[in-house]
Design an enzyme around this catalytic site. Structure first.
Site, mmCIF file in Angstrom:
data_model
loop_
_atom_site.group_PDB
_atom_site.id
_atom_site.type_symbol
_atom_site.label_atom_id
_atom_site.label_comp_id
_atom_site.label_asym_id
_atom_site.label_seq_id
_atom_site.Cartn_x
_atom_site.Cartn_y
_atom_site.Cartn_z
ATOM 1 N N GLU A 267 49.664 54.955 37.988
ATOM 2 C CA GLU A 267 48.553 54.075 38.346
ATOM 3 C C GLU A 267 47.345 54.317 37.451
ATOM 4 O O GLU A 267 46.620 53.375 37.089
ATOM 5 C CB GLU A 267 48.176 54.278 39.819
ATOM 6 N N TRP A 270 48.032 52.480 34.309
ATOM 7 C CA TRP A 270 47.737 51.047 34.444
ATOM 8 C C TRP A 270 46.244 50.790 34.222
ATOM 9 O O TRP A 270 45.865 49.786 33.603
ATOM 10 C CB TRP A 270 48.146 50.545 35.837
ATOM 11 N N TRP A 298 45.077 23.119 39.087
ATOM 12 C CA TRP A 298 44.727 23.775 40.348
ATOM 13 C C TRP A 298 44.211 22.766 41.372
ATOM 14 O O TRP A 298 43.615 21.753 41.015
ATOM 15 C CB TRP A 298 43.655 24.837 40.112
ATOM 16 N N ASN A 333 45.671 48.431 47.736
ATOM 17 C CA ASN A 333 46.215 47.739 46.572
ATOM 18 C C ASN A 333 47.341 46.785 46.951
ATOM 19 O O ASN A 333 47.461 45.692 46.376
ATOM 20 C CB ASN A 333 46.723 48.741 45.527
ATOM 21 N N TRP A 351 43.100 31.437 39.846
ATOM 22 C CA TRP A 351 42.976 32.878 39.999
ATOM 23 C C TRP A 351 41.579 33.377 39.665
ATOM 24 O O TRP A 351 41.130 34.414 40.185
ATOM 25 C CB TRP A 351 44.014 33.594 39.140
ATOM 26 N N TRP A 374 44.516 40.395 38.731
ATOM 27 C CA TRP A 374 44.601 38.975 39.089
ATOM 28 C C TRP A 374 45.538 38.217 38.151
ATOM 29 O O TRP A 374 46.345 37.394 38.587
ATOM 30 C CB TRP A 374 43.206 38.338 39.108
#
Length: 474
Positions: A267, A270, A298, A333, A351, A374
């Site tokens: 993590e 990341w 959208w 998360n 998003w 996102w």
């Protein structure tokens, strides 16, 4: 003030490193042999873009850092304004020869530092990430834009424990003639008390206990199985490098990379990966990384967006996570992935609307990590989840909150709903609704969309963007 009234001075410009331990910029400033002036500039650009909770957390952190500095014989100088102007003024006041600061890799930070370097001598030392993004690159210097090879290259770079530096034992006094502005005082959430000492205590407790079960418990929404350290990493109240080194030591005690400590280190990688993506592709701040998915049609229905923001979608696990965010400024998360998928894939909302809302609400509102998360969930980023992966919020709730504890905590209207219906309350018979004191459509909303039917709508919208992009490039 005359320059000859002060000893030779250097400025330690604090940005996202509100700590004394393992702080390379501070260490280098002290090694210069000059008097060190700790300075924090309240940058209007950054403060205006931060939500109230994150500002409160920042200001509480500054107050505690000032207290820590005073125990060392120093104090924090705080001023508000454009960094280049403030630092130039402080150089004039003190005769400071250099400014030391930790390197930050966001587009704004790089632009800001270039401007500052035109008016003062700025030395960037250390970094807000564990490894420098430029060091985790291919042989030709090009970046990795897929996580797995990035992770392999990242792990090949050593960071020996001896490089970690302790907090200094003392710092020279700051002359009283150098004025500091008051640090704003705001209400602080006791669940996330700001400051380096709290961060170190939390890290120690996590690595002593929870990290060894992290791989099993991190996705369980009702369980306190994560580190809860992201707000401290974001503002540098905790050194990510220190955390990684200590986690590696814990990892050596167990079964390596697939153990709890190994999964947690992943993590942290990341976090570095998303910082590298932002560094090498700053365009992701305003568009999808995948150019084929930059023109999705959208829907952006205002009524549905407000229902999502306030936890009134009729899907319990989504609503619980969104209410947790509104009340605490933090979200598990797994919850982040669930609510992001729901907004983008179920409601077909851009998003970027979700990304902006999170940045307003989150204590740990980190530009790179928030944007990367996102884009990953929306399926439009680098190394993203496939765009056709659409989380089923009912199944996600049943899997990661099987007894409904998380839902009942954050959605009290559902407190008395039987386990059988807790993730699908709209299926409750009327007599059960009466007994539970929860009439669907009255005490709690009915689902605002039919999850089963929106999948085709979403896939068609994504396909339309891809088809249009392919025609444009042919």
């Amino acid at each position: 003030m005359k320059q000859d009234e002060l000893p030779e001075t250097v400025i330690w410009w604090i940005r996202r490193d509100l700590r004394l331990h393992d702080n390379t910029a501070l260490t280098e400033a002290l090694r210069s042999g000059s008097a060190v002036l700790p300075v924090f500039v309240r940058d209007p650009h950054l403060e205006n873009g931060a939500g109230e909770r994150r500002l409160a957390f920042l200001h509480a952190g500054l107050t505690r850092l000032d207290g820590d500095l005073r125990q060392l014989g120093s104090r924090l100088i705080v001023r508000r304004g454009e960094p280049a102007d403030i630092l130039a003024q402080l150089v004039r006041e003190t005769g400071a020869s250099r400014v030391f600061a930790e390197e930050d890799f966001t587009p704004y930070a790089r632009k800001r530092d270039n401007l500052v370097n035109q008016v003062v001598h700025l030395e960037l030392c250390g970094r807000s990430t564990i490894h420098d993004p430029r060091a985790v690159a291919k042989m030709d210097g090009s970046p990795y834009m897929v996580f797995t090879p990035f992770s392999r290259a990242w792990k090949a770079i050593p960071f020996p424990r001896q490089e970690l530096t302790p907090a200094p034992g003392s710092l020279g006094a700051v002359p009283g003639l150098i004025q500091s502005e008051f640090i704003p005082s705001r209400s602080e959430d006791l669940r996330f008390q700001a400051g380096e000492q709290t961060a170190l205590t939390r890290l120690d407790a996590f690595l002593r206990e929870k990290v060894f079960d992290y791989d099993h418990h991190r996705d369980l929404l009702a369980r306190d199985g994560t580190s809860n350290l992201s707000p401290y990493f974001h503002l540098g109240m905790l050194s990510a490098r220190r955390a990684a080194v200590l986690a590696q030591e814990a990892c050596s005690q167990v079964m390596g990379e697939k153990s709890g400590p190994g999964v947690w280190i992943n993590e942290l990688i990341w976090r570095d990966f998303y910082a590298a993506v932002l560094f090498f592709s700053p365009r992701v701040t305003h568009e999808a990384f995948d150019r084929g998915l930059q023109n999705i049609p959208w829907r952006d229905d205002d009524r549905e967006i407000r229902a999502w923001q306030h936890g009134l979608t009729g899907f319990p696990v989504v609503d619980a996570a969104m209410r947790q965010l509104m009340e605490t400024g933090w979200m598990h998360n797994r919850g982040r992935m669930i609510v992001a998928s729901f907004l983008v894939k179920d409601l077909l909302v851009n998003w970027q609307i979700g990304e902006d809302w999170f940045m307003q609400q989150l204590l740990d509102g980190d530009l790179a990590s928030n944007n990367g998360g996102w884009q990953w969930t929306a399926g439009v980023g680098t190394d993203a989840a496939p765009y056709f992966r659409i989380f089923n919020p009912v199944l996600q709730g049943k899997k990661f909150d099987p007894a409904g504890e998380y839902v009942r905590l954050w959605v009290p209207e559902l407190h008395n709903v039987p386990d059988r219906w807790i993730h699908e309350p709209w299926l409750m018979p009327l007599d059960v609704q009466e007994t539970a004191g929860c009439r669907i459509g009255s005490n709690y909303p009915a689902p605002i969309v039919d999850h089963a039917s929106v999948r085709d709508r979403t896939l068609a919208a994504y396909k339309l963007s891809k088809t249009a992009a392919a025609k444009k490039s042919s």
